[in-house]
Design an enzyme around this catalytic site. Structure first.
Site, PDB file in Angstrom:
ATOM      1  N   HIS A 166       0.858  -0.888   0.168  1.00 33.72           N
ATOM      2  CA  HIS A 166      -0.026   0.099   0.144  1.00 33.72           C
ATOM      3  C   HIS A 166       0.801   1.336  -0.050  1.00 33.72           C
ATOM      4  CE1 HIS A 166      -2.850  -3.072   1.955  1.00 33.72           C
ATOM      5  NE2 HIS A 166      -3.654  -2.356   1.084  1.00 33.72           N
ATOM      6  N   SER A 188      -2.151  -8.359   2.825  1.00 33.95           N
ATOM      7  CA  SER A 188      -2.659  -8.395   4.264  1.00 33.95           C
ATOM      8  C   SER A 188      -2.895  -9.882   4.632  1.00 33.95           C
ATOM      9  CB  SER A 188      -4.049  -7.483   4.239  1.00 33.95           C
ATOM     10  OG  SER A 188      -3.767  -6.187   3.578  1.00 33.95           O
TER      11      SER A 188
END
Length: 284
Positions: A37, A186
């Site tokens: 990210h 994630s």
């Protein structure tokens, strides 16, 4: 950094920024921020004067047997990371704010949404496309940055933005990887230490395929089968799919043609965790 939870307030701020001739970039996330990210944020900051990040775990893109409630939500940690990365506005709406009572609209991205990830996760891309269009409408960006790791998602977003004349530039960012090649995700936190080691087979399969292409092989179907055997050599690995596709259409490709772009795509279950990865190349 300003944190906003109300879609109407975020939209009002974005409209004001546009009136001030600010070039707006957006990075859309579901939180649980990691280096992948942050690499998107870095690219957005290189291109845009004002960067908005959204954090929203979108329920409509999770299937009935998927990990919506299990999905990590370390909000305070995410806020700290977003602030340190230089985000200007953090948009973190509730589900009720995004899908209020009476909400009924959804987007059908077409045939590409039924292949591969779409076949494994029915309804996923419709939910994803709908929330992306909503977030584009709320944040009003000139530029939106998405990761190449979710390559089919990126292709669908580009198609939807083009078809609906949305006018936002869609930029793909290279896949961020751990030191051993595993794509950052994630979901990596779900892996046990043994599974984490087994997961490196995905990147080894990519390296193998790259070597074969470098040697001039064009038989993509055979290369994919060999790469899949490499993944299967690790215990507890179950590929959902592993194949080459045309990079523009995401239709399965069996033989490479010079001058075209292809992508090796894969989704592999390791224990109870499902990982995806891909590699794009231009065939000469």
């Amino acid at each position: 950094m300003q944190i906003i939870t109300d879609p109407a307030e975020m939209q009002k701020i974005a409209e004001k920024l546009r009136l001030q001739h600010q070039y707006i970039g957006v990075v859309m996330t579901m939180g649980a921020l990691h280096e992948g990210h942050l690499s998107l944020v870095k690219l957005a900051k290189e291109k845009a004067g004002t960067v908005i990040m959204s954090i929203f775990v979108n329920p409509t893109q999770f299937g009935p047997d998927e990990d919506f409630h299990r999905y990590p939500r370390p909000f305070e940690k995410d806020v700290a990371l977003a602030r340190s990365a230089g985000i200007d506005y953090l948009f973190a709406p509730t589900t009720e704010a995004m899908y209020p009572e009476g909400y009924s609209t959804s987007i059908d991205p077409g045939p590409v949404a039924t292949r591969f990830e779409g076949a494994s996760r029915p309804g996923h891309f419709g939910g994803m496309a709908t929330v992306v269009v909503k977030l584009l409408g709320i944040t009003r960006p000139h530029l939106a940055v998405f990761g190449e790791k979710d390559a089919q998602q990126l292709a669908i977003i580009r198609r939807v933005v083009t078809d609906l004349n949305i006018g936002t530039t869609i930029l793909g960012a290279p896949i961020a990887r751990e030191s051993d090649g595993l794509a950052t995700s994630s979901r990596n936190i779900y892996l046990s230490s043994d599974e984490r080691q087994q997961a490196t087979a995905l990147y080894r399969a990519i390296l193998y395929a790259g070597e074969q292409i470098e040697q001039g092989r064009a038989d993509l179907e055979a290369i994919a089968a060999e790469a899949e055997e490499l993944v299967l050599s690790e215990k507890d690995t179950q590929p959902d799919y592993l194949c080459f596709v045309d990079d523009a259409t995401f239709e399965r490709a069996t033989k490479a043609v010079p001058g075209k772009a292809y992508r090796l795509i894969m989704a592999v279950r390791i224990g109870s965790t499902r990982l995806i990865d891909n590699w794009r190349f231009d065939y000469q």
